[in-house]
Each structure stands twice: as C-alpha cells, then as structure tokens.
Design a protein around this motif. Structure first.
Motif, PDB file in Angstrom:
ATOM      1  N   ILE A 107       1.079  -0.813  -0.116  1.00 21.33           N
ATOM      2  CA  ILE A 107      -0.073  -0.242   0.418  1.00 21.33           C
ATOM      3  C   ILE A 107       0.702   1.004  -0.500  1.00 21.33           C
ATOM      4  CG2 ILE A 107      -0.120   0.104   2.762  1.00 21.33           C
ATOM      5  CD1 ILE A 107      -3.569   1.032   2.052  1.00 21.33           C
ATOM      6  N   VAL A 108       1.903   0.996   0.645  1.00 23.19           N
ATOM      7  CA  VAL A 108       3.209   2.166   0.898  1.00 23.19           C
ATOM      8  C   VAL A 108       3.442   3.330  -0.998  1.00 23.19           C
ATOM      9  CG1 VAL A 108       5.321   3.128   1.505  1.00 23.19           C
ATOM     10  CG2 VAL A 108       4.318   1.843   2.504  1.00 23.19           C
ATOM     11  N   THR A 109       4.239   1.607  -1.472  1.00 20.75           N
ATOM     12  CA  THR A 109       4.442   2.442  -2.844  1.00 20.75           C
ATOM     13  C   THR A 109       3.153   2.292  -4.633  1.00 20.75           C
ATOM     14  OG1 THR A 109       4.396  -0.507  -3.303  1.00 20.75           O
ATOM     15  CG2 THR A 109       6.376   0.926  -2.007  1.00 20.75           C
ATOM     16  N   SER A 110       1.861   2.569  -3.855  1.00 22.93           N
ATOM     17  CA  SER A 110       0.919   1.140  -4.577  1.00 22.93           C
ATOM     18  C   SER A 110       0.688   0.697  -5.158  1.00 22.93           C
ATOM     19  CB  SER A 110       0.384   2.904  -5.427  1.00 22.93           C
ATOM     20  OG  SER A 110      -0.252   4.192  -4.621  1.00 22.93           O
ATOM     21  N   GLY A 111       1.555  -0.291  -5.262  1.00 20.48           N
ATOM     22  CA  GLY A 111       1.697  -1.480  -5.267  1.00 20.48           C
ATOM     23  C   GLY A 111       2.571  -2.127  -6.240  1.00 20.48           C
ATOM     24  N   LEU A 112       3.751  -1.215  -6.442  1.00 15.24           N
ATOM     25  CA  LEU A 112       5.164  -1.058  -7.509  1.00 15.24           C
ATOM     26  C   LEU A 112       5.965  -1.618  -6.423  1.00 15.24           C
ATOM     27  CD1 LEU A 112       5.234   2.713  -8.535  1.00 15.24           C
ATOM     28  CD2 LEU A 112       4.463   1.203  -9.340  1.00 15.24           C
ATOM     29  N   GLU A 113       7.016  -2.186  -7.584  1.00 16.07           N
ATOM     30  CA  GLU A 113       8.332  -3.189  -6.537  1.00 16.07           C
ATOM     31  C   GLU A 113       9.491  -2.168  -6.512  1.00 16.07           C
ATOM     32  OE1 GLU A 113       7.990  -6.094  -5.736  1.00 16.07           O
ATOM     33  OE2 GLU A 113       4.936  -6.051  -5.866  1.00 16.07           O
ATOM     34  N   THR A 114       9.228  -0.678  -6.755  1.00 15.77           N
ATOM     35  CA  THR A 114      10.446   0.325  -5.836  1.00 15.77           C
ATOM     36  C   THR A 114       9.267   0.732  -4.520  1.00 15.77           C
ATOM     37  OG1 THR A 114       9.104   1.952  -7.691  1.00 15.77           O
ATOM     38  CG2 THR A 114      11.049   0.258  -8.563  1.00 15.77           C
ATOM     39  N   MET A 115      10.415   1.561  -3.881  1.00 19.39           N
ATOM     40  CA  MET A 115       9.843   2.477  -3.073  1.00 19.39           C
ATOM     41  C   MET A 115      10.453   4.249  -2.864  1.00 19.39           C
ATOM     42  SD  MET A 115       9.996   2.065   1.061  1.00 19.39           S
ATOM     43  CE  MET A 115      11.801   2.146   1.409  1.00 19.39           C
ATOM     44  N   ALA A 116       9.995   4.902  -2.964  1.00 19.34           N
ATOM     45  CA  ALA A 116      10.571   5.997  -2.678  1.00 19.34           C
ATOM     46  C   ALA A 116      10.885   6.464  -1.151  1.00 19.34           C
ATOM     47  CB  ALA A 116       9.501   7.646  -3.040  1.00 19.34           C
ATOM     48  N   VAL A 117      12.490   7.310  -1.394  1.00 18.60           N
ATOM     49  CA  VAL A 117      12.607   7.001   0.047  1.00 18.60           C
ATOM     50  C   VAL A 117      13.559   8.811   0.441  1.00 18.60           C
ATOM     51  CG1 VAL A 117      14.369   5.590   0.241  1.00 18.60           C
ATOM     52  CG2 VAL A 117      13.929   5.504   2.001  1.00 18.60           C
ATOM     53  N   ARG A 118      13.453   9.273   1.418  1.00 18.66           N
ATOM     54  CA  ARG A 118      14.384   9.989   2.008  1.00 18.66           C
ATOM     55  C   ARG A 118      14.589   9.900   3.523  1.00 18.66           C
ATOM     56  NH1 ARG A 118      13.638  15.927   2.687  1.00 18.66           N
ATOM     57  NH2 ARG A 118      11.225  16.557   3.298  1.00 18.66           N
ATOM     58  N   VAL A 119      16.023  11.110   3.268  1.00 14.11           N
ATOM     59  CA  VAL A 119      15.876  11.701   4.934  1.00 14.11           C
ATOM     60  C   VAL A 119      15.806  13.200   4.856  1.00 14.11           C
ATOM     61  CG1 VAL A 119      17.309  11.742   6.653  1.00 14.11           C
ATOM     62  CG2 VAL A 119      17.524   9.345   5.281  1.00 14.11           C
ATOM     63  N   PRO A 120      15.016  13.696   5.863  1.00 17.27           N
ATOM     64  CA  PRO A 120      14.568  14.603   5.600  1.00 17.27           C
ATOM     65  C   PRO A 120      15.522  15.879   6.750  1.00 17.27           C
ATOM     66  CG  PRO A 120      12.976  14.049   7.348  1.00 17.27           C
ATOM     67  CD  PRO A 120      14.104  12.844   6.750  1.00 17.27           C
ATOM     68  N   ASP A 121      15.688  17.239   6.256  1.00 19.80           N
ATOM     69  CA  ASP A 121      16.701  17.865   6.912  1.00 19.80           C
ATOM     70  C   ASP A 121      15.795  18.994   8.183  1.00 19.80           C
ATOM     71  OD1 ASP A 121      18.645  19.625   7.905  1.00 19.80           O
ATOM     72  OD2 ASP A 121      19.218  20.761   5.750  1.00 19.80           O
ATOM     73  N   HIS A 122      15.524  18.608   8.998  1.00 14.51           N
ATOM     74  CA  HIS A 122      14.607  18.503   9.889  1.00 14.51           C
ATOM     75  C   HIS A 122      15.255  18.565  11.642  1.00 14.51           C
ATOM     76  CE1 HIS A 122      11.495  20.933  12.156  1.00 14.51           C
ATOM     77  NE2 HIS A 122      11.764  21.509  11.029  1.00 14.51           N
ATOM     78  N   ALA A 123      15.757  18.138  12.141  1.00 10.00           N
ATOM     79  CA  ALA A 123      16.096  17.900  12.991  1.00 10.00           C
ATOM     80  C   ALA A 123      14.903  17.625  14.271  1.00 10.00           C
ATOM     81  CB  ALA A 123      16.585  18.392  14.594  1.00 10.00           C
ATOM     82  N   ALA A 124      14.073  17.639  14.502  1.00  8.79           N
ATOM     83  CA  ALA A 124      12.453  18.208  14.727  1.00  8.79           C
ATOM     84  C   ALA A 124      12.236  16.009  14.191  1.00  8.79           C
ATOM     85  CB  ALA A 124      11.534  18.965  15.328  1.00  8.79           C
ATOM     86  N   THR A 125      11.811  16.474  13.549  1.00 11.54           N
ATOM     87  CA  THR A 125      11.113  15.072  12.438  1.00 11.54           C
ATOM     88  C   THR A 125      11.966  13.857  12.050  1.00 11.54           C
ATOM     89  OG1 THR A 125       9.570  16.585  11.290  1.00 11.54           O
ATOM     90  CG2 THR A 125      10.478  15.007  10.151  1.00 11.54           C
ATOM     91  N   ARG A 126      13.474  14.368  12.265  1.00 12.05           N
ATOM     92  CA  ARG A 126      14.829  13.095  12.333  1.00 12.05           C
ATOM     93  C   ARG A 126      14.361  12.411  13.935  1.00 12.05           C
ATOM     94  NH1 ARG A 126      17.841  16.078   9.973  1.00 12.05           N
ATOM     95  NH2 ARG A 126      19.348  16.449  11.653  1.00 12.05           N
ATOM     96  N   GLY A 127      14.478  13.647  14.613  1.00 14.33           N
ATOM     97  CA  GLY A 127      13.787  12.625  16.527  1.00 14.33           C
ATOM     98  C   GLY A 127      12.722  12.118  16.495  1.00 14.33           C
ATOM     99  N   LEU A 128      11.554  12.653  15.539  1.00 16.41           N
ATOM    100  CA  LEU A 128      10.501  12.203  15.739  1.00 16.41           C
ATOM    101  C   LEU A 128      10.371  10.339  15.237  1.00 16.41           C
ATOM    102  CD1 LEU A 128       7.591  11.783  16.036  1.00 16.41           C
ATOM    103  CD2 LEU A 128       7.033  12.867  14.003  1.00 16.41           C
ATOM    104  N   ILE A 129      11.330  10.073  14.176  1.00 20.83           N
ATOM    105  CA  ILE A 129      11.615   8.740  13.214  1.00 20.83           C
ATOM    106  C   ILE A 129      12.407   7.694  14.098  1.00 20.83           C
ATOM    107  CG2 ILE A 129      12.432   7.422  11.104  1.00 20.83           C
ATOM    108  CD1 ILE A 129      12.067  10.864   9.684  1.00 20.83           C
ATOM    109  N   ALA A 130      13.370   8.684  14.235  1.00 18.45           N
ATOM    110  CA  ALA A 130      13.956   7.927  15.446  1.00 18.45           C
ATOM    111  C   ALA A 130      13.337   7.489  17.010  1.00 18.45           C
ATOM    112  CB  ALA A 130      15.322   8.490  15.515  1.00 18.45           C
ATOM    113  N   ALA A 131      13.008   8.206  17.187  1.00 24.26           N
ATOM    114  CA  ALA A 131      11.870   7.503  18.572  1.00 24.26           C
ATOM    115  C   ALA A 131      10.818   6.424  18.764  1.00 24.26           C
ATOM    116  CB  ALA A 131      11.316   8.742  19.463  1.00 24.26           C
ATOM    117  N   ALA A 132      10.188   7.004  17.156  1.00 28.41           N
ATOM    118  CA  ALA A 132       8.934   5.919  17.192  1.00 28.41           C
ATOM    119  C   ALA A 132      10.028   4.493  16.720  1.00 28.41           C
ATOM    120  CB  ALA A 132       8.038   6.527  15.519  1.00 28.41           C
TER     121      ALA A 132
END
Length: 323
Positions: A107-132
């Motif tokens: 569902i994340v990739t709408s059925g595609l066998e490829t995935m879009a991914v990145r690392v955002p340049d925002h300290a709070a959001t990277r902290g959120l992802i790490a904490a989750a």
C-alpha cells in the motif's frame, strides 16, 4: 470542524512518536513542506493517510528515515549511484527510488516494486522518526491535489481532526517538495523537479535525464498533470495579456512585482528576484490568495533556472486543474 492537537515541534516529539507507534497520523514539519506521517510498516495506519487526504490508491508515498545509514538496513544492497547521492545530499530535499523491501507493505508504494525514500533535513522530524523506531510514510499533509502546506495552520485548516497530532515547526525553509530521482540505472532520471536543483545533481553525478511527468500510474508522487492547485481558479499570465477583463475580482502572484491594474489582492514572491526566497514563499502566498475571496488568481512564471524550474512546474500543474 474539530481540530487536532497542535504541539511545538521541539517539545512534542515523544508524544507524536507514541501516536505513530499506535497507528495514528502525525503531521510533521520538514525542510520542504509539512508531511502527513504514519508508520510505514503498518498497512492499516498507511491506509488512514489515503483516507484523510482522499488520495487515490494508485499514487505512491515517500517513506522517511532518520539517518542515511538506515537505508541499507531497510532495503539491503544499495546501487552505487543511489548511495553516492544519499551520501552527498542527505539529510536534504532529495528523494531516491529503490527496490521495495518485503517489510514495506505494498500500500505504501501503490503496488509498485519500487519505493521512494528520503532523510528530511529537519532535526525535530528526524528525532521523531528515531523515537518512533520505524520508517515513516509521509506525503504532503493536505487534501489530494490541493496546495501543499508550509505552515502548521495550513494543515489544521485543510485536514482538521483527520490528523491526530500536528507538530508545529513554523514555516518550512524550502517551501516546495523534494526532488525525486531514480538512480538505479545507467543514468540518473529526475522524476519530479523539486527543491534540490537539477544543476546541483549534475555537479555531483554528471548529466541527468529529466522526465518530470507521468502517464498512467505514477512511478513517483507529485507527477500527475493536474496537481498543487488552490480552490480558486488559477491561470498563467502571458506577456501580451496579463489581465482578464471578464473577472471582477482578480488576484495576482508575481515574481518581483506586478503590472499596473485593479488587483483585488497581490502577492510577490521575491522583490529582489531571489528564486530560493520565491520557492519558500510560493505555497504560503497561494494559500493567502486562495483565502482572499478573489474569482481568479493570475500567476506569472519565474526564470527557468535552478529551483525556478520546480516553481514553474508547480504553477503549470496547478493551472492544468482549471483547463
């Protein structure tokens, strides 16, 4: 319409991470636009994103990581060109296409066998992802096809209680979405123009192809012909006929200024002609014009260089909604 909880980004990370782990939705600030995040490993949580945005199931999402080192842990072997771009531009407004690992639900990739991914340049959001402790799937935090949000109040006004928590990090720095690149082949291909200019990509890896559009199912988000549109009719200005006498209340979005005329509302992206400033102001200015009670928004293009190419891309897609 009821509203979500709005928490300061620098103090709300722990609570927002708990919401993500419990299958909830968190609107999160990035350097580009605000994203609507869910645990990318939790298919029912991701389904809530599509429902909240009224997003068609064929349009894939971008997954966000806290650190570049997490990419290889998630997907296994990474092509050399992908690794080179990640090392050069992450954290930052670059999304890369990789093969979808089995742990990421289709569902994340709408059925595609490829995935879009990145690392955002925002300290709070990277902290959120790490904490989750999970990758976070997060398209823009708005109703599908409408203006992207660059402030927390845009999210609240657009999505309301469909979001559990909004982390308020203030206005976003770049103001437009990330550049999307598929570097798995012989030559990198730009699938969506964005906040990272093509010229910087070429300095890093040499010539790239630009194929920023799609027919049929999108292979990357934000590539449909009609997108990024206000609720108010938007039209591209021309040098010969900038105004439309048939519109009683007309708003104008200019790059460095505006022509003489009886405009009901005016927004200028950068009086000094700075394309970076123009990009940062683009969606915020369009949100204000959209709320100004005008019958039409007339917009002029910006120079087709650097991030200006991405600005013009957004304006063309917005205008296509009304043609």
């Amino acid at each position: 319409m009821s509203t979500p909880r709005v928490l300061p980004a620098d103090r709300g990370v722990a609570e927002a991470a708990a919401v993500l782990r419990a299958g909830g939705l968190v609107a999160l600030p990035t350097e580009t636009v605000y994203g609507l995040g869910a645990n990318a490993l939790d298919a029912p949580a991701v389904a809530r994103i599509f429902a909240a945005k009224a997003r068609p199931s064929f349009d894939p999402l971008i997954s966000h990581l806290a650190e570049a080192a997490e990419l290889e842990k998630l997907v296994g072997t990474v092509p050399a060109a992908v690794a080179e771009l990640a090392e050069r531009f992450w954290p930052g407004p670059l999304t890369l296409i990789v093969d979808r690992p089995a742990v990421i639900p289709p569902i994340v990739t709408s059925g595609l066998e490829t995935m879009a991914v990145r690392v955002p340049d925002h300290a709070a959001t990277r902290g959120l992802i790490a904490a989750a402790g999970v990758p976070v799937a997060a398209p823009s935090a708005n109703r599908f096809g409408q203006l992207s949000p660059t402030r927390a109040e845009h999210v609240v006004a657009g999505l309301g209680a469909a979001v559990d928590v909004v982390l308020d990090g203030g206005p976003t720095r770049c103001g437009i979405e990330s550049t999307i690149v598929d570097a798995r082949g012989d030559r990198p291909v730009v699938l969506r123009l964005g906040a990272l200019p093509v010229e910087l990509l070429q300095e890093a890896v040499g010539p790239v192809l630009v194929r920023a559009g799609s027919s049929g199912q999108p292979v990357a988000p934000g590539t449909l012909a009609a997108h990024y549109a206000p609720r108010t009719r938007l039209r591209l200005a021309t040098d010969t006929d900038p105004a439309d006498g048939g519109v009683s209340r007309q708003g104008f979005l200019g790059f460095r200024g505006c022509p003489a005329g009886d405009w009901a509302a005016v927004e200028v992206l950068s009086s000094k002609g700075d394309l970076t400033e123009a990009a940062a102001r683009l969606f915020d200015a369009l949100h204000r014009l959209d709320g100004a009670g005008v019958d039409e928004i007339l917009v002029e293009s910006v120079p087709e260089v650097g991030v200006g190419r991405a600005i013009n891309d957004r304006l063309r897609r917005a205008a296509a909604t009304w043609t």
